[in-house]
Design an enzyme around this catalytic site. Sequence first.
Site, PDB file in Angstrom:
ATOM      1  N   GLU A 121      45.579  41.678  34.999  1.00 24.58           N
ATOM      2  CA  GLU A 121      45.762  40.748  33.886  1.00 24.58           C
ATOM      3  C   GLU A 121      45.633  41.471  32.549  1.00 24.58           C
ATOM      4  O   GLU A 121      46.402  41.206  31.607  1.00 24.58           O
ATOM      5  CB  GLU A 121      44.741  39.621  33.982  1.00 24.58           C
ATOM      6  N   GLU A 141      42.291  37.319  44.382  1.00 24.77           N
ATOM      7  CA  GLU A 141      41.537  36.103  44.088  1.00 24.77           C
ATOM      8  C   GLU A 141      41.567  35.091  45.239  1.00 24.77           C
ATOM      9  O   GLU A 141      40.584  34.391  45.495  1.00 24.77           O
ATOM     10  CB  GLU A 141      42.065  35.457  42.804  1.00 24.77           C
TER      11      GLU A 141
END
Length: 267
Positions: A121, A141
């Site tokens: 990210e 995740e």
Amino acid sequence: MPPTEPILTGILPASLRAEQSGAVAILRLDRPEKRNALNDETILGLEAFFAALPDSVKAVVLATDGDNFSAGLDLSELSERSTVEGVTHSMMWHRVFERIEFGRVPVVSVLKGAVVGGGLELACATHIRVAERGAYFALPEGQRGIFVGGGGSIRLPRLIGVSRMADMMLTGRVHDAEAAYAMGLAQYLVEPGDGLAKALDLAGKIAANAPITNFAVIHALPRIAEADPRQGFMMEALMAAVAQGSDDAKDRLRAFLEKRAKKVTEF
């Protein structure tokens, strides 16, 4: 490369260090023992760095010490949070990464080793990404029972599409540097150990651009690309007029017409 000197030493946490070489600043994640995992101190340090960037800096290289760009969120600091606390924490990451993406100067990142979760990210908030062969990209995740919280669900689909991001999160799929380059996660692919030199070369070229053009590319271009075409055409016309009306642009165009500037040739 011109000599470097440390900068902003008084405001950065131990997990970050910065130096300046000419018009280029080099910011390094410096937690190699943690594979440069991102804790709150480091995230807030990134914000402090970009908020206090010296005026003499025209481009930034985001690099790392150790073998990894970033293994993502430091899970050792992950605590149980209420829903409100979780939203606030994610929004803090959003604020910091937006300061990188829509900051004063373009940012070139050097990707090696793990580019995972929050590290990916962070990379996607930079403007130019140089991947070394041996880098690998993942969003674990789904296997951790959490969800991206650093703007990944906005930035990654723009680069690789929703379906590829969904595949990474649902299955834990890991992409190597060649695949990442092919799908657009990185614009450059280099041999191991060559990433920093390539990033510095690119940053030097970026720093030599007209500041108004760099501003237009990082601030106006993404907004134009997402706008309704009618609005986008108007924003483009306005930005083009602002850029070409600057004294810098007039000087550069005059130099080209007088054959004092290089022409575009084959690479």
